[in-house]
Design an enzyme around this catalytic site. Structure first.
Site, mmCIF file in Angstrom:
data_model
loop_
_atom_site.group_PDB
_atom_site.id
_atom_site.type_symbol
_atom_site.label_atom_id
_atom_site.label_comp_id
_atom_site.label_asym_id
_atom_site.label_seq_id
_atom_site.Cartn_x
_atom_site.Cartn_y
_atom_site.Cartn_z
ATOM 1 N N ARG A 20 0.825 -1.253 0.079
ATOM 2 C CA ARG A 20 0.052 0.045 0.139
ATOM 3 C C ARG A 20 0.769 1.269 -0.028
ATOM 4 O O ARG A 20 0.469 2.260 0.578
ATOM 5 C CB ARG A 20 -1.006 -0.058 1.086
ATOM 6 N N ARG A 48 -3.335 7.005 0.265
ATOM 7 C CA ARG A 48 -3.840 8.087 1.132
ATOM 8 C C ARG A 48 -3.055 8.869 2.035
ATOM 9 O O ARG A 48 -3.186 10.089 2.137
ATOM 10 C CB ARG A 48 -5.458 7.739 1.626
ATOM 11 N N ARG A 106 -6.487 12.447 -6.088
ATOM 12 C CA ARG A 106 -7.875 11.787 -5.664
ATOM 13 C C ARG A 106 -8.896 12.990 -5.398
ATOM 14 O O ARG A 106 -10.182 12.600 -5.545
ATOM 15 C CB ARG A 106 -7.500 11.411 -4.287
ATOM 16 N N ASP A 120 -6.811 -2.304 -7.439
ATOM 17 C CA ASP A 120 -7.483 -2.965 -6.433
ATOM 18 C C ASP A 120 -7.994 -4.415 -6.568
ATOM 19 O O ASP A 120 -8.265 -4.717 -7.746
ATOM 20 C CB ASP A 120 -8.630 -2.292 -5.887
ATOM 21 N N TYR A 167 -15.239 -11.126 0.792
ATOM 22 C CA TYR A 167 -15.746 -9.913 0.410
ATOM 23 C C TYR A 167 -16.814 -10.110 -0.424
ATOM 24 O O TYR A 167 -17.930 -9.425 -0.239
ATOM 25 C CB TYR A 167 -14.733 -9.163 -0.588
#
Ligand code: 1CP
Length: 343
Positions: free
Chosen positions: A24, A28, A37, A73, A147
């Site tokens: 990652r 962010r 973003r 992703d 998921y």
């Protein structure tokens, strides 16, 4: 050009220092990412090859990590399979798949055409990266199944285990479809130019060793056998919280096993065997410790790995979004300096 450090370490060759990248690493916690973003949704970013390639390069430029990971992703493949997918402020949301009919309705997509945006992002990123290797990736079947069954993130994995225990055939059917889809996706990324692959089994640690062996391992073995790497593209198998069954994880195959920080890396390595490389395993929250403490913890991981060929330094899971960038910069510098074989 010399073979990059990261790839040499994946093949367990002697290296002059330990290569480092972070799971990652694009995201962010980076100001440059948040800047992009602000103008685009996460889904737009993933599906715009120029933007995805740009974001992929941000941590390489900012921190001099030894590998890039393509910005994408793990859940996008679920959308190609026919599941409705949405990214909300509370995390990813999917239309739950819990019935034989639901599983039946899922398609095994042709990644080459249906995930063309990802493959184009890989080609663009490769052009800009020069000698820095690019990692392609996918979610492992179990993590993706969780998921799909839960409809999003879960703490208890209640629905996943309920399906596994009450309808093992339906669960296995779902795992089989996901395995085929993921194999196709990984092979398409090799074709597009990925230098290495990582399979993320982020939530497999919710299982008992027996359930891993019975419900997951056969699919992982088939997945690893289906990757058409011709011995040229190393495969990293990341497992989170799987300290109870690392021996089984190693039976799946692959070249490098990625481990979290809950197991000392030397003990994990002994258990999977030295025919594998190992990746890890600093606690991501060590990046919030004072400089001195962070340095001690980096030293400990390096000392445990003992310069044995095949160690790739990483966190034990992704960078936390609240991490200050200067801490990531310091970490990469520490690994470079403290692992130098000439020092
Ligand atoms: O709001 C935003 O900007 C979106 C946040 C985000 C980002 C930056 C998501 C949604 N995905 C990503 C990128 C991403 N995801 C990458 C590429 C970036 C990089 O690594 O540099 C990768 C490799 C992933 C992989 C991923 N997605 C995993 C496996 C790794 C892990 O952390 O365990 C998982 C479990 C996901 C699901 C997912 N997608 C996004 C989020 C916030 C999550 C996790 C949610 C959860 O906890 O269930």
């Amino acid at each position: 050009m010399p073979e990059p450090l990261f790839l040499r370490a994946c093949w367990r060759e002697e290296v002059e220092r330990t290569p480092v990248w972070l799971m990652r690493q694009a995201g962010r916690y980076m100001r440059a990412y948040r800047e992009v973003r602000r103008r685009h949704s996460f889904m737009e970013l993933c599906k715009n090859p120029r933007l995805a390639a740009e974001v992929t390069l941000q941590p390489v430029r900012a921190f001099r990590v030894d590998a890039a990971i393509i910005f994408s992703d793990i859940l996008l493949i679920a959308e190609c399979m026919g599941a409705r997918l949405e990214y909300t402020r509370a995390g990813p949301k999917l239309e739950p798949v819990r019935t034989p009919e639901g599983v039946e309705a899922l398609r095994v997509p042709d990644a080459g055409t249906e995930m063309g945006y990802l493959l184009e992002a890989i080609r663009l990123a490769k052009q800009k990266l020069g000698n820095t290797p690019l990692i392609g990736f996918a979610g492992a079947p179990f993590t993706l199944a969780s998921y799909l069954i839960e409809g999003g993130t879960s703490r208890s994995f209640m629905q996943t285990k309920r399906l596994m225990f009450t309808s093992p055939d339906t669960f296995s059917e779902l795992m089989g479809k996901l395995t085929s889809a993921v194999a196709g996706l990984l092979n398409a990324q090799i074709e597009a130019g990925a230098d290495a692959l990582q399979v993320f089994d982020s939530w497999v640690g919710c299982l008992s060793p027996g359930d891993y062996e019975r419900y997951v391992l056969p699919h992982m073995k088939r997945l690893m056998r289906s990757i058409d790497s011709r011995g040229e593209v190393p495969v990293i198998h990341f497992v989170n919280q799987a300290g109870g069954f690392l021996e089984s994880v190693s039976q799946a195959g692959g070249d490098v096993v990625g481990v979290d920080w809950r197991v000392p890396i030397d003990i994990a390595w002994r258990r999977i065997g030295y025919s594998f490389g190992i990746q890890g395993n600093l606690d991501p929250l060590a990046l919030f410790a004072p400089d001195r403490e962070l340095e001690l913890r980096v030293r400990e991981v390096l000392q445990r790995a003992a310069s044995r060929p095949g160690h790739i330094f990483n966190l034990g899971h992704g960078v936390h979004r609240a991490t200050p960038e200067r801490r990531v910069r310091l970490l990469v510098e520490l690994v470079r300096r403290l692992s130098s074989r000439s020092a």
